[in-house]
Write a protein that holds these residues in place. Structure first.
Motif, mmCIF file in Angstrom:
data_model
loop_
_atom_site.group_PDB
_atom_site.id
_atom_site.type_symbol
_atom_site.label_atom_id
_atom_site.label_comp_id
_atom_site.label_asym_id
_atom_site.label_seq_id
_atom_site.Cartn_x
_atom_site.Cartn_y
_atom_site.Cartn_z
ATOM 1 N N ASP A 691 40.080 61.445 45.605
ATOM 2 C CA ASP A 691 40.621 61.933 46.968
ATOM 3 C C ASP A 691 38.977 61.909 47.846
ATOM 4 O OD1 ASP A 691 42.965 62.844 46.642
ATOM 5 O OD2 ASP A 691 43.094 64.698 45.814
ATOM 6 N N ARG A 692 38.186 62.004 47.038
ATOM 7 C CA ARG A 692 36.279 62.278 47.762
ATOM 8 C C ARG A 692 36.013 60.720 48.391
ATOM 9 N NH1 ARG A 692 32.959 66.549 45.003
ATOM 10 N NH2 ARG A 692 31.540 65.959 46.631
ATOM 11 N N GLY A 693 35.270 60.267 49.086
ATOM 12 C CA GLY A 693 34.640 59.819 49.733
ATOM 13 C C GLY A 693 33.770 59.540 48.798
ATOM 14 N N PHE A 694 33.174 58.424 47.979
ATOM 15 C CA PHE A 694 31.982 57.963 46.910
ATOM 16 C C PHE A 694 31.117 56.274 47.840
ATOM 17 C CE2 PHE A 694 34.062 61.080 45.044
ATOM 18 C CZ PHE A 694 33.699 61.584 43.570
ATOM 19 N N ASP A 695 30.089 56.008 47.355
ATOM 20 C CA ASP A 695 30.390 54.879 47.934
ATOM 21 C C ASP A 695 30.822 54.422 46.141
ATOM 22 O OD1 ASP A 695 28.660 55.353 49.883
ATOM 23 O OD2 ASP A 695 26.596 55.838 48.923
ATOM 24 N N GLN A 696 31.195 53.080 46.404
ATOM 25 C CA GLN A 696 31.476 52.763 45.357
ATOM 26 C C GLN A 696 31.184 50.810 44.631
ATOM 27 O OE1 GLN A 696 34.725 53.079 43.789
ATOM 28 N NE2 GLN A 696 34.959 54.676 44.921
ATOM 29 N N SER A 697 30.613 50.649 43.737
ATOM 30 C CA SER A 697 29.717 49.611 43.528
ATOM 31 C C SER A 697 30.379 49.056 41.853
ATOM 32 C CB SER A 697 28.415 50.028 42.930
ATOM 33 O OG SER A 697 28.426 50.921 42.178
ATOM 34 N N GLY A 698 30.137 48.086 41.127
ATOM 35 C CA GLY A 698 30.338 47.434 39.998
ATOM 36 C C GLY A 698 30.556 46.370 39.935
ATOM 37 N N ALA A 699 31.043 46.219 38.663
ATOM 38 C CA ALA A 699 31.480 44.463 38.341
ATOM 39 C C ALA A 699 33.156 44.397 37.435
ATOM 40 C CB ALA A 699 30.133 43.728 38.764
ATOM 41 N N ALA A 700 32.972 43.490 37.562
ATOM 42 C CA ALA A 700 33.892 42.593 36.600
ATOM 43 C C ALA A 700 33.915 41.090 35.726
ATOM 44 C CB ALA A 700 35.591 43.061 37.052
ATOM 45 N N LEU A 701 34.186 41.775 34.207
ATOM 46 C CA LEU A 701 33.890 40.515 33.101
ATOM 47 C C LEU A 701 35.293 39.802 33.210
ATOM 48 C CD1 LEU A 701 32.431 38.589 31.390
ATOM 49 C CD2 LEU A 701 33.032 40.172 29.597
ATOM 50 N N VAL A 702 35.758 38.739 33.433
ATOM 51 C CA VAL A 702 36.664 38.526 33.556
ATOM 52 C C VAL A 702 37.404 37.227 32.508
ATOM 53 C CG1 VAL A 702 39.207 37.670 34.616
ATOM 54 C CG2 VAL A 702 37.527 39.139 36.104
ATOM 55 N N SER A 703 38.296 37.157 31.801
ATOM 56 C CA SER A 703 38.247 36.635 30.752
ATOM 57 C C SER A 703 39.516 34.631 31.270
ATOM 58 C CB SER A 703 38.364 36.356 29.215
ATOM 59 O OG SER A 703 38.478 35.545 28.734
ATOM 60 N N ILE A 704 39.662 34.162 31.587
ATOM 61 C CA ILE A 704 40.513 32.801 32.044
ATOM 62 C C ILE A 704 41.024 32.224 31.135
ATOM 63 C CG2 ILE A 704 41.871 31.700 33.209
ATOM 64 C CD1 ILE A 704 39.884 33.174 35.778
ATOM 65 N N PRO A 705 41.839 31.907 30.673
ATOM 66 C CA PRO A 705 41.952 30.677 29.380
ATOM 67 C C PRO A 705 42.328 29.152 30.347
ATOM 68 C CG PRO A 705 44.074 32.383 29.030
ATOM 69 C CD PRO A 705 42.822 32.501 30.194
ATOM 70 N N ILE A 706 41.816 28.603 29.426
ATOM 71 C CA ILE A 706 41.648 26.896 30.167
ATOM 72 C C ILE A 706 42.674 26.454 30.083
ATOM 73 C CG2 ILE A 706 40.002 25.305 30.450
ATOM 74 C CD1 ILE A 706 37.663 27.008 30.756
ATOM 75 N N GLN A 707 43.704 25.433 31.054
ATOM 76 C CA GLN A 707 44.588 24.606 30.168
ATOM 77 C C GLN A 707 43.664 23.080 30.845
ATOM 78 O OE1 GLN A 707 48.138 25.534 32.925
ATOM 79 N NE2 GLN A 707 48.473 22.851 32.031
ATOM 80 N N VAL A 708 43.520 22.426 30.038
ATOM 81 C CA VAL A 708 43.511 21.513 29.632
ATOM 82 C C VAL A 708 44.232 19.827 29.352
ATOM 83 C CG1 VAL A 708 41.484 19.327 28.797
ATOM 84 C CG2 VAL A 708 41.036 21.815 28.254
ATOM 85 N N ASP A 709 44.377 19.306 30.701
ATOM 86 C CA ASP A 709 45.347 18.269 31.078
ATOM 87 C C ASP A 709 44.786 16.613 30.524
ATOM 88 O OD1 ASP A 709 47.212 19.473 32.756
ATOM 89 O OD2 ASP A 709 45.778 18.906 34.299
ATOM 90 N N ARG A 710 45.580 15.637 29.960
ATOM 91 C CA ARG A 710 45.550 14.674 29.593
ATOM 92 C C ARG A 710 43.904 13.943 30.929
ATOM 93 N NH1 ARG A 710 46.790 12.142 25.066
ATOM 94 N NH2 ARG A 710 46.689 9.960 24.744
ATOM 95 N N PRO A 711 43.084 12.904 30.475
ATOM 96 C CA PRO A 711 42.079 12.512 31.011
ATOM 97 C C PRO A 711 43.128 11.825 31.723
ATOM 98 C CG PRO A 711 40.852 13.481 28.705
ATOM 99 C CD PRO A 711 42.396 13.911 28.868
ATOM 100 N N GLU A 712 42.494 10.630 32.356
ATOM 101 C CA GLU A 712 43.047 9.305 32.816
ATOM 102 C C GLU A 712 42.970 8.354 32.015
ATOM 103 O OE1 GLU A 712 42.756 6.840 36.477
ATOM 104 O OE2 GLU A 712 41.642 8.554 36.548
ATOM 105 N N SER A 713 43.645 7.356 31.493
ATOM 106 C CA SER A 713 44.050 6.307 31.019
ATOM 107 C C SER A 713 42.718 5.030 31.669
ATOM 108 C CB SER A 713 45.462 6.186 30.495
ATOM 109 O OG SER A 713 45.208 4.605 29.774
#
Length: 909
Positions: A691-713
């Motif tokens: 409800d009250r006004g606050f200064d906001q700060s911070g950060a997030a560590l995000v983990s994202i799975p990687i999808q690997v496609d087949r390289p060009e022949s």
């Protein structure tokens, strides 16, 4: 064992079951009401209360109505799992019955143990002549606050008055209703879901449930000898309590039917429970594919071919320790058993019949899922003997749940560093000092022209004094004016299989003035304070019908930092994912769903493989990420470069603490599973407001799975070592113990010569490629010894590298095509080892003639046995391999395309 039946309290009228979070049915029979209230009174699991009937306008009831049992009755009782453990969560059913002609709103507050200052409450609206059920989560105190193996559960009915709040007396004229909860801290708890009640014939459903219970108990008894183990929790309700931590006390869950099919909140709860370290056994022959897909999304990576019936089969079970070796047992019966034939790319197939997988594991988050396709009768012999397969599956399945990693505790130093005074900016300091220099310069030029330079003796100290006063004033202002701040730190694990994110959040709250925070959390978010404030004032978390919660309690004192923690599941409105492939520079892909301009300090992880720093483009090609072989980070390094900012040092210390704990023998955490992209960005909104006004700060560590496609022949590409998994090779002598592929660690301080046969596994997207060369990087400390590496050439181990007196970081390249042929499973075989020390080898060469003479002397009659002189020398010098990393350069040629057999992925071994 006899299974127990746990049914969450659920009133029904005319056979209609109320499934919602809070439900109401109006205009029911008075007889049914009396029976319901009577049951609520006499049940040993709950205490009821009879109170004055009130409408929402505040109309007071008569004294006769207050003592009339046909007024308003509200009670709470355990629901769901109905087992409690210290430091965990539990679910309560809140049941209200309103016999009056006026709608009523009841507030029920519950506290656990001897501390009434921490309460959990809910507000329930009960229409006239209706009954209603709602749910309430409660937190069990930690073990340190409980003296015995039981704890009291106390319920209070709260009424708002003009002066505040008052308590409504129960039927015993007492303000508090109590009951005891038994604690089961050390027992292993198993939950069981079968077919939905009412959708199958009752007799058939009970028979099937009892048969499966016997099979599960037989498997559990084959690996457990403790008679104190509790019976299996058999859920009979169509709906789980939609509360935080509803399944927290379960170690395993068995799903053998579609009981959860219509319970979206239950599916969500089970999915989150699995990802937080739970083990689930899904019997695919009894569970529909739609439920499996709803539960696991893309993690249910199997394809159903058909269903067959078998009267006899050979069941082959792999040995998880010995490698591919295992046991085969024959099963025969006049009564056939069903088997679902499926295809799966899983590399953890434990049992199969004629090459078809019948039991395989899938890692989902921090938990595991066991899929079986063989009917229940096939896991026990007709004479009720437990099969070797069921015994081995039970040994892995019926284990205590792995505790999730404590992200919140690890993030606390990060948010604490963000609370405090603000350091003046460099530009402000430069401005003040620049003005000082400018004044002196202008004064010097002016008085030089006036030939009055003696006045500089006055100007310089005055200017310096004024500058000092200004700098001290600025510093004093910044050190005393600490703004009211909410600092947020998060660990966000994106689950691309279900388009969700698991978010662990900690907030540090600082206020300049005392006041109520007005903390409101949306549904699916439970925000709890970390500190025990030890105050005599009541702290209460109030849950509303829509699932939101509000903290009602003492105001936040000024000048004090308090911490709030939450654990939530966030449905992603916009998918977050990374997709790319390998090229001549390494890995190149695109980040979707996040603003690349807010992302930084990114790296690719696939623990225990080395990590690779990532560059994120935000200008020319927004969202493009690149990771080359030259960007590999040293062990213990998580941010490239030697000159780090204070923020980067804090982040690196946080990551080092996380991954150091993962590298131990403790359960591996999914944050290191890979390949995944780790990056830092702005915190994600999970629905927590102040409800009250606050200064906001911070950060997030995000983990994202990687999808690997087949390289060009036809084009050459590089594979960084982060994308290559190092495993041990199962040979004639078994597997080496010199290297642990789970932790990536080598045995320290070896004294004898040893060799480790390794298998380097490449991503599935580059299957059937041709290796052009590999670059090996090793860190070794083997003075006076010889380091060697071998490759398979024409089926024979052949030396491809030797280095005497091997110490430090050693690099070498293997470019012989005949040494780079892949195994049938697509892995590259290499062996690395260290010989005896040069001193030991010289000693052996010196004493060999003496050993020959000793043997000839022993051949003469009457001579006592002698000790081989070579054995008298003990080499105590130690050696150690710290790591072995491999980067690869490969090409996919037209003739390298995988065959149809390779693409079928039946899981046969």
């Amino acid at each position: 064992m006899i299974p127990t039946t746990m049914i969450p309290w659920n009133f029904s009228t005319g056979g209609f079951s109320i499934p919602a979070r809070s439900t109401a049915v109006a205009a029911f029979s008075p007889l049914v009401c009396v029976v319901a209230i009577s049951c609520a009174i006499v049940l040993p699991l709950a205490h009821s209360a009879t109170v004055n009937a009130q409408d929402q306008a505040g109309v007071n009831a008569t004294a006769d109505q207050a003592s009339d049992p046909a007024g308003i009755a509200v009670t709470v009782m355990p629901a769901g799992v109905q087992r409690f453990a210290s430091g965990g969560w539990a679910s309560l059913a809140v049941v209200g019955v309103n016999h009056t002609d006026q709608d009523a709103e009841e507030v029920v507050s519950v506290f656990v143990g001897d501390d009434p200052n921490l309460q959990f409450s809910t507000r329930v609206w009960i229409p006239a002549h209706s009954k209603r059920q709602s749910w309430l989560p409660i937190a069990i105190p930690p073990k340190a606050q409980i003296d015995e193996n039981r704890v009291d559960l106390s319920m209070i009915r709260v009424t708002k008055t003009g002066d505040g709040e008052s308590f409504t007396e129960n039927i015993n004229q007492m303000p508090v209703s109590k009951r005891s909860l038994m604690l089961v801290d050390d027992e292993i708890n198993t939950g069981f879901f079968a077919d939905p009640p009412g959708l199958v014939d009752t007799a058939d459903g009970d028979t099937r449930r009892a048969r499966l219970n016997r099979i599960l108990n037989a498997g559990r008894d084959s690996v457990m000898t403790d008679p104190r183990e509790l019976p299996i929790v058999s859920f009979l309700s169509n709906f789980l309590p939609p509360t935080h931590g509803a399944l927290a006390e379960l170690d395993q869950v068995v799903i053998a039917g579609d009981q959860l099919q219509s319970d979206s909140e239950g599916i969500r709860a089970v999915r989150h429970w699995i990802r937080r370290g739970g083990r689930a056994w899904i019997m695919l022959d009894l569970t529909s594919r739609s439920l499996v897909d709803d539960l696991l999304g893309d993690d249910s990576d199997h394809s159903v071919i058909d269903r067959v019936e078998l009267n006899a089969f050979d069941l082959h079970t792999h040995d998880p320790i010995g490698g591919s070796a295992g046991t085969t047992e024959t099963w025969t019966s006049e009564m056939p058993v069903q088997m679902l034939r499926v295809l799966t790319p899983s590399d953890d197939v434990v049992c199969h019949i004629d090459g078809w997988p019948v039991a395989f594991w899938k890692r989902v988050g921090d938990g595991e899922v066991l899929f079986t396709t063989l009917g229940g009768g096939g896991w026990v012999h007709p004479d009720q003997r437990v099969t070797v397969a069921l015994s081995q599956l039970s040994r892995r399945f019926f284990e205590p749940r792995n505790p999730p990693q404590d992200f919140v505790g690890a993030m606390q130093p990060i948010v604490d560093d963000q609370i405090g005074y603000r350091i003046p900016s460099r530009s402000l300091a430069a401005l003040v000092l620049g003005l000082n220099a400018l004044v002196i310069l202008v004064g010097g030029v002016w008085w030089t022209r006036q030939r009055r330079l003696e006045r500089m003796a006055f100007l310089v100290p005055v200017s310096a004094t004024l500058t000092t006063v200004i700098m001290l004033s600025i510093g004093s202002y910044h050190t005393t004016a600490i703004p009211s701040t909410v600092a947020t730190s998060q660990v966000v694990q994106v689950r691309t299989a279900t388009d969700e994110a698991d978010v662990a959040t900690i907030r540090a709250v600082y206020t300049q003035q005392s006041g109520d925070l007005g903390l409101i959390s949306s549904d699916q978010v439970m925000t709890m304070p970390l500190e025990d404030t030890a105050t005599s004032e009541t702290r209460r978390i109030s849950l509303e019908d829509d699932g939101t919660s509000r903290w009602i309690g003492p105001p936040q004192p000024p000048g004090v930092v308090r911490h709030l923690a939450s654990d939530s599941i966030l449905p992603l409105e916009q998918p977050i994912y990374v997709r790319g492939t390998f090229d001549a520079d390494g890995f190149r892909g695109t980040l979707h769903g996040l603003d690349p301009s807010t992302c930084g300090d990114a790296l690719v992880v696939a623990s225990p493989a080395p990590m690779t720093a990532v560059r994120i483009e935000s200008a020319s090609v927004p969202g493009e990420i690149t990771a080359s072989t030259s960007d590999r980070l040293s062990p213990g390094q998580f941010i490239p470069g030697s000159l780090l900012t204070d923020q980067q040092r804090t982040r690196q210390a946080f990551l080092r603490g996380l991954f150091d704990s993962v590298q131990d023998d403790s359960p591996r955490n999914s944050l290191g599973d890979g390949p995944s992209l780790l990056l830092w960005t702005d915190p994600i909104n999970v629905g927590v407001q102040f409800d009250r006004g606050f200064d906001q700060s911070g950060a997030a560590l995000v983990s994202i799975p990687i999808q690997v496609d087949r390289p060009e022949s036809g084009k050459q590409f590089q594979i960084p070592s982060t994308f290559i998994q190092t495993d041990t090779f199962y040979g004639a002598q078994g597997r080496t113990t010199l290297f642990n592929p789970r932790t990536g660690k080598w045995l320290p301080e070896m004294t004898k010569a040893a060799e480790a046969q390794l298998l380097f596994r490449f991503p599935a997207a580059v299957a059937a490629m041709s290796l052009d060369r590999v670059h090996v990087t090793m860190k070794v400390n083997a003075p006076s010894r010889t380091l060697f590496a071998k490759a398979l050439i024409e089926g024979q181990p052949t030396s491809v590298f030797r280095r005497e007196n091997a110490t430090g970081v050693i690099d070498f390249t293997i470019d012989r095509r005949d040494a780079l042929r892949l195994q049938d499973d697509g892995g590259l075989w290499l062996a690395v080892g260290v010989t005896e020390s040069s001193e030991a080898q010289q000693r052996q060469q010196t004493v060999r003639p003496q050993a020959d003479q000793t043997e000839s002397d022993q051949s003469q009659p009457g001579q006592p046995p002698a000790i081989d002189p070579a054995e008298r020398f003990v080499d105590n010098t130690t050696w150690q391999i710290d790591y072995v990393h491999l980067d690869a350069v490969a090409t996919i040629r037209p003739d390298d395309l995988p065959s149809l057999v390779e693409e079928s992925e039946t899981g046969s071994q």
